[in-house]
Design a protein around this motif. Sequence first.
Motif, PDB file in Angstrom:
ATOM      1  N   MET A 154       0.830  -1.202   0.000  1.00 14.46           N
ATOM      2  CA  MET A 154       0.000   0.000   0.000  1.00 14.46           C
ATOM      3  C   MET A 154       0.871   1.261   0.000  1.00 14.46           C
ATOM      4  O   MET A 154       2.091   1.193   0.040  1.00 14.46           O
TER       5      MET A 154
ATOM      6  N   PHE B 255      -2.376   0.507  -5.597  1.00 19.60           N
ATOM      7  CA  PHE B 255      -3.593  -0.243  -5.303  1.00 19.60           C
ATOM      8  C   PHE B 255      -4.815   0.550  -5.753  1.00 19.60           C
ATOM      9  O   PHE B 255      -4.903   1.760  -5.528  1.00 19.60           O
TER      10      PHE B 255
ATOM     11  N   GLY C 205      -6.731  -3.172   1.385  1.00 17.97           N
ATOM     12  CA  GLY C 205      -5.689  -4.026   0.830  1.00 17.97           C
ATOM     13  C   GLY C 205      -5.573  -5.389   1.476  1.00 17.97           C
ATOM     14  O   GLY C 205      -4.694  -6.176   1.109  1.00 17.97           O
TER      15      GLY C 205
END
Length: 502
Positions: free
Chosen positions: A72, A214, A263
């Motif tokens: 992330m 992401f 995530g």
Amino acid sequence: MNDRRSFLKKSAGLAAVATGMATILPAHANTLSSTKWDEEVDLLIIGSGFTGQSVAVNANRAGIKVTVLEKMQVIGGNSAINGGWFAVPRNPIQLAQGITDDSPAELVKDQMIAARGMGNEAMLTRIAEKALPAYNMCIEAGVKFKKDFNIQVGGHNKARAIRLEAGTGGGITTKLYEAGVREGVDYRLQHKVEDFIMDGDEILGVVVRKGYRFPNEDTGHLVRIRARKGVVLASGGFARNMKLRFIVDPSLDPTLDCTNQLGATGEATLTAMNHGALPVHMNMIQTGHWGSPDEGGFGWSNALLSIGWHKGIAVNPTTGKRIMDERADRLTCSAAIMACRHKDGSPAYPLVFFNKNDHLGDDRVTRAVRDEMAWEMESLEQLADKFNVPLKQLRSTVEEWNQYVINQKDPDFNRKMDSAVKLEGPFVVSRVWPKVHYCMGGLKTDLDGRVINSSTLAPMKKLYAAGEVTGGVHGHARLSSCACLEGLAMGFIIPNTIKADA
């Protein structure tokens, strides 16, 4: 020769369904003999939550050069947004409160009860015995815990849960990150692991998507990093992977919200499985019984209900009656809460309320009321009117409860009454409904954190895992405040394992 081709021909199809991708394997899969490394490091840690940070700091202090990869754009993972609770038997605040009969063994006893026969007592014991070293590591890194705050939380038989001053786990992850940076740990954001490169059951390195943004799988570019001393998976659970959740537990209500960061999708777990790692307890997915339907994600409900479960009661709005022992473990409470339904089957969100005047100025109340996931009610009449609760029965429930407080005995649910108080308006009221919170299932490891091979049932070489990415530790229910403990404690165990293996 890279052994992943034969295994993945059999399993890639299932993994593709589980992850919602065209395939779990990237198109760059190649033989080991043709692998060209873009970089070599000592130890790779995948994930930057409690586990990743603790392993990084302790491995670095043990003389191992550490590189941490986080997919992330920020450090911390789920740990950064968790409720900030930390179970520490014999912590200084507990001792100052006069509680001197606690121990790691007492904590493990509680955990094994919650595990319902499926917990790993030996592993839980190793973790509990590292609680104080983990606490001291936090203090030395500058972590701030709430002054004089140590309480008993659900499923524990002793008050041993301290809480971060910041109110979230970020109070730990940021300070350990700062300590790691000062001491030379190499942190890399937006690095998503795509595949492992193996030699038999030994991991040699990873294929990483560097510059990943992401959730766009086309971003960044691929690099191959060799890890001379091994790879530690500290990548968390898969609670946000809806397809995988449905495969392993089709009974789990798919409409439930989730406390995890977006995530938390478990690709590293699936990749390890593709290379022969043994998964266990994958269908054991825990819900947080303190979730609020009036806020998204983790929210403030966890903090507010740390008051409600102790000082108040939970009632079914359709009947006005109590529904459970408010201080039971998460599995027990979640089941009782989700049994509250209207005739059409829709949720009848239980109400939890306690005395407002006993908590004036408490930031847990102030934030909850400010964000409209709790309300201040002057009387039972106002409460009943707002939430359409049968007033006569609600009054009777409160009268009975107040007598239970006087008698210090709960004949309905056998709740421990030491923290219970008589209920007198005005009240603070919130609605509750469980949220998917924690995956008890994941990769099986030995007591030292080595990942177990599904073919040989022996440890794989140089592949380690700890925290929520692992399974078989907590059994059916993980107790509150023990995720922080597990992650931080394993950070002391795994570096020793790596040194021994080297």
